[in-house]
Design a protein around this motif. Sequence first.
Motif, PDB file in Angstrom:
ATOM      1  N   ARG A 120       0.731  -1.112   0.061  1.00  0.00           N
ATOM      2  CA  ARG A 120      -0.033   0.245  -0.032  1.00  0.00           C
ATOM      3  C   ARG A 120       0.778   1.225  -0.015  1.00  0.00           C
ATOM      4  NH1 ARG A 120      -0.857   1.553   5.247  1.00  0.00           N
ATOM      5  NH2 ARG A 120       0.404   0.053   6.679  1.00  0.00           N
ATOM      6  N   LEU A 121       2.231   1.063   0.262  1.00  0.00           N
ATOM      7  CA  LEU A 121       2.938   2.270   0.132  1.00  0.00           C
ATOM      8  C   LEU A 121       3.549   2.221  -1.429  1.00  0.00           C
ATOM      9  CD1 LEU A 121       4.988   1.995   3.401  1.00  0.00           C
ATOM     10  CD2 LEU A 121       3.079   3.208   2.861  1.00  0.00           C
ATOM     11  N   GLU A 122       4.184   3.540  -1.635  1.00  0.00           N
ATOM     12  CA  GLU A 122       4.587   3.555  -3.217  1.00  0.00           C
ATOM     13  C   GLU A 122       5.622   3.012  -3.775  1.00  0.00           C
ATOM     14  OE1 GLU A 122       4.747   7.894  -3.672  1.00  0.00           O
ATOM     15  OE2 GLU A 122       2.975   7.897  -1.872  1.00  0.00           O
ATOM     16  N   ASN A 123       5.707   2.372  -4.903  1.00  0.00           N
ATOM     17  CA  ASN A 123       6.960   2.320  -5.777  1.00  0.00           C
ATOM     18  C   ASN A 123       7.867   1.345  -4.918  1.00  0.00           C
ATOM     19  OD1 ASN A 123       8.540   2.354  -7.912  1.00  0.00           O
ATOM     20  ND2 ASN A 123       9.177   4.378  -7.563  1.00  0.00           N
ATOM     21  N   ALA A 124       7.366  -0.107  -4.666  1.00  0.00           N
ATOM     22  CA  ALA A 124       7.937  -0.919  -3.843  1.00  0.00           C
ATOM     23  C   ALA A 124       9.530  -1.409  -4.411  1.00  0.00           C
ATOM     24  CB  ALA A 124       7.320  -2.074  -3.474  1.00  0.00           C
ATOM     25  N   GLU A 125       9.687  -1.446  -5.783  1.00  0.00           N
ATOM     26  CA  GLU A 125      10.757  -2.233  -6.407  1.00  0.00           C
ATOM     27  C   GLU A 125      12.038  -1.111  -6.282  1.00  0.00           C
ATOM     28  OE1 GLU A 125       8.164  -0.311  -9.193  1.00  0.00           O
ATOM     29  OE2 GLU A 125       7.850  -1.623  -7.864  1.00  0.00           O
ATOM     30  N   ALA A 126      11.723   0.250  -6.048  1.00  0.00           N
ATOM     31  CA  ALA A 126      12.757   1.127  -6.110  1.00  0.00           C
ATOM     32  C   ALA A 126      13.612   0.833  -4.859  1.00  0.00           C
ATOM     33  CB  ALA A 126      12.256   2.494  -6.266  1.00  0.00           C
ATOM     34  N   TYR A 127      13.011   0.211  -3.572  1.00  0.00           N
ATOM     35  CA  TYR A 127      13.661   0.476  -2.410  1.00  0.00           C
ATOM     36  C   TYR A 127      14.231  -0.952  -2.067  1.00  0.00           C
ATOM     37  CZ  TYR A 127      11.226   4.834  -2.134  1.00  0.00           C
ATOM     38  OH  TYR A 127      10.858   6.094  -2.444  1.00  0.00           O
ATOM     39  N   THR A 128      15.271  -0.966  -1.181  1.00  0.00           N
ATOM     40  CA  THR A 128      16.117  -2.042  -0.613  1.00  0.00           C
ATOM     41  C   THR A 128      15.123  -2.458   0.544  1.00  0.00           C
ATOM     42  OG1 THR A 128      17.319  -0.667   1.012  1.00  0.00           O
ATOM     43  CG2 THR A 128      18.213  -0.895  -1.310  1.00  0.00           C
ATOM     44  N   LYS A 129      15.645  -3.650   0.981  1.00  0.00           N
ATOM     45  CA  LYS A 129      14.883  -4.428   2.020  1.00  0.00           C
ATOM     46  C   LYS A 129      14.862  -3.599   3.344  1.00  0.00           C
ATOM     47  CE  LYS A 129      14.531  -8.694   4.976  1.00  0.00           C
ATOM     48  NZ  LYS A 129      15.198  -9.814   4.855  1.00  0.00           N
ATOM     49  N   LEU A 130      16.179  -3.066   3.520  1.00  0.00           N
ATOM     50  CA  LEU A 130      16.394  -2.002   4.752  1.00  0.00           C
ATOM     51  C   LEU A 130      15.420  -0.793   4.592  1.00  0.00           C
ATOM     52  CD1 LEU A 130      17.799  -1.638   7.634  1.00  0.00           C
ATOM     53  CD2 LEU A 130      19.397  -0.354   6.419  1.00  0.00           C
ATOM     54  N   GLU A 131      15.338  -0.281   3.452  1.00  0.00           N
ATOM     55  CA  GLU A 131      14.723   1.077   3.360  1.00  0.00           C
ATOM     56  C   GLU A 131      13.291   0.740   3.535  1.00  0.00           C
ATOM     57  OE1 GLU A 131      18.155   2.307   0.043  1.00  0.00           O
ATOM     58  OE2 GLU A 131      16.165   1.937  -0.660  1.00  0.00           O
ATOM     59  N   LYS A 132      12.912  -0.465   2.891  1.00  0.00           N
ATOM     60  CA  LYS A 132      11.321  -0.858   3.116  1.00  0.00           C
ATOM     61  C   LYS A 132      11.076  -0.852   4.608  1.00  0.00           C
ATOM     62  CE  LYS A 132      10.855  -3.445  -1.126  1.00  0.00           C
ATOM     63  NZ  LYS A 132      11.292  -4.631  -1.684  1.00  0.00           N
ATOM     64  N   MET A 133      11.785  -1.739   5.233  1.00  0.00           N
ATOM     65  CA  MET A 133      11.695  -1.536   6.824  1.00  0.00           C
ATOM     66  C   MET A 133      11.730  -0.430   7.279  1.00  0.00           C
ATOM     67  SD  MET A 133      14.376  -4.639   7.201  1.00  0.00           S
ATOM     68  CE  MET A 133      14.920  -4.214   8.909  1.00  0.00           C
ATOM     69  N   MET A 134      12.522   0.503   7.144  1.00  0.00           N
ATOM     70  CA  MET A 134      12.561   1.776   7.748  1.00  0.00           C
ATOM     71  C   MET A 134      11.394   2.602   7.575  1.00  0.00           C
ATOM     72  SD  MET A 134      16.737   2.934   7.783  1.00  0.00           S
ATOM     73  CE  MET A 134      17.605   2.400   9.023  1.00  0.00           C
ATOM     74  N   ILE A 135      11.080   2.623   5.952  1.00  0.00           N
ATOM     75  CA  ILE A 135       9.839   3.476   5.474  1.00  0.00           C
ATOM     76  C   ILE A 135       8.606   2.943   6.188  1.00  0.00           C
ATOM     77  CG2 ILE A 135       8.394   3.817   3.428  1.00  0.00           C
ATOM     78  CD1 ILE A 135      10.918   3.788   1.945  1.00  0.00           C
TER      79      ILE A 135
END
Lengths: 196, 83, 378
Positions: free
Chosen positions: C60-75
Amino acid sequence: MKRDWYITSSVKLKKHQIFKDDELIFKTEPHISTQDFLKEAYRFFGINYPKFHKMDVLCKLGMIASCVLKEEYPKDTALVFQNASSSEVSDTQHQESIHNFPSPATFVYTLPNIVMGELSIKHELQSENAFFVAEDFQAQFIQNYTQSLLEQKKASAAICGWLEANLDDYYLFLNYIEPRGMHIFSAETLLEKYTQ
Amino acid sequence: MSDLRLELKEKIIKQLNLEDLSVEDIQNDDFLFGDEIGLDSIDALELIVMLEKDFGIKLTDPAQGKEVFTSIETLAQFIEKNA
Amino acid sequence: MRKVYLENHQIVSPLGSTSQENIEAVTQGKSAMQSYHSPFMGDYVAGKISEIKLQERFKRLENAEAYTKLEKMMILAVAEVLQAHQEIPKEKIVFIIATTKGNVDALAEENPFSKERAKLPQLAKRLQHYFKLPETPIVVSNACISGGLAVSVAKKLIQNKTYDHAVVVGGDLVSEFTLTGFNSFQALAKGVCEPFSKDRTGINIGEAAAAVWVTSVKPKEEAIEIIGEATANDANHISGPSRTGEGLYLSVQKALQEAGILASEIDYISAHGTATLFNDEMESIAFHRLGLQHTPLNSLKAYYGHTLGASALLELIFSQVSLQENRVFKSLGYKNQGTSKALNMITTTEHKSLQIALKTASGFGGCNFAMLLKKETE
């Protein structure tokens, strides 16, 4: 309590030259390796500290700078450092060896704050530490944070600055901050000295 | 001096960056840790890696390291026995 | 000087993707530790976040493939925390990231992201971009005290009125980089780690992101104030903890001094407790020197593993929860006394009336961190 603090000493290491308070005090041929430059500086300043040779390049730079900056420090001298590349040089070295007998002596340097540990051991500082990472030197923030440590009496003096060592180059800039002196410790002065 | 002991001294000086020491400064019976040679805990870990990498010996019990790394002599004897 | 409080928080870990899920899992005594095998490491135990679950949460957040695993966790962690404060202009908020190694997995050849991504300022920029922040977040990288130190930094910037609020996020990954490094240090436990216990064999590494809102505005209910904090270096060894616990002792002393309280007023200690032989021993000595041997104490490392730059923040959040809910969590993995000085280990999760908590952490480079939290009673 608002009061002024002062920059009483600065040191800079760049392009195989060492400046103390803007004065060139040591240099080597520009084409030699950084390791050789550091070894020559170590000898020139008579730093007798065998552990120096075990350190990574970031720690060696910090060690020489801190020994040139001042001979002795109060035990509660805070360390507030920043750089852009964290521990990139040791990180790369460790990464290359992870499938083939990684070295604990390399791995231990894969954190940027290890240089603060090395300086604390050498100068016997049991003080506040903070290591920050940013693309460029955030003079305003570093000044702000350092000053708040001093104002809140968490330290009686501080070493703050920029300690950058990456795969291509290095740039080191340390300042000693204390309660009395000539040059007021401000973000403007810090930035001016950094860019000089 | 046996070749292995000489080799160990050279390796230790090089791998542990004992810049201020030469082979002649290390006696076979000198204590490697403590005042004489002054190695520390990271050096001990580095020696464990060296044993595995250069001699194919895996030290599984860290407590064993203390005896093995007492001196060049104890280290050499351990290698001779286990290699 | 202005008072500074901790408010809402979010934890993304293998035990759950909200603080609530995490608290429930810990209450039930669940551990994130699982067995893994790697050709270079052999068998090891660690706590990893499932990529699939993370992807699901990120949808439900934006543009998942642009972010690394850690970035996703932090976001994910930050988004939830910010959600509650949408009315506050971003200029009033300082963003602080705590991490030891950031996207270090990007250094590996097989990683789809470029090596550049491993640089910590890149991580700050990704978060800045995602949340459309006016300033690049501050990055604290100070070994295993990073997550706690970042809250201290936030506190100072709020106290001196540079900002009114802060979002502090801590995060680190389980990477081959750190696993092989700690393995070369012979520091990895053979099974699930056993903090402060006699037969402890070392640490497990875990991954998590945790975020917290730090503010000058007193929260309406259950306000938790930061009443003191300090760091102190051992000045002893770059990887081995001090035998006398000097740095940890000093950091707690200084935090007590700032708070103007006595050690005997502390009701609960959230220790570092990594479960290495030397760390836990050092902590027991420092706590004894401080007269804290009878104060209830736990380590959360057997639930999460050592989450490196996130750990002190994750555990600080649990201290906050303990104070608010008057509840102490069992020190999972503890079996029997394993330090030369005995400590008052918490062996059951239970109700306990609490007012002041101490969080401590120690790390490579000889750094030590202490923070005191106090519940404001009406």
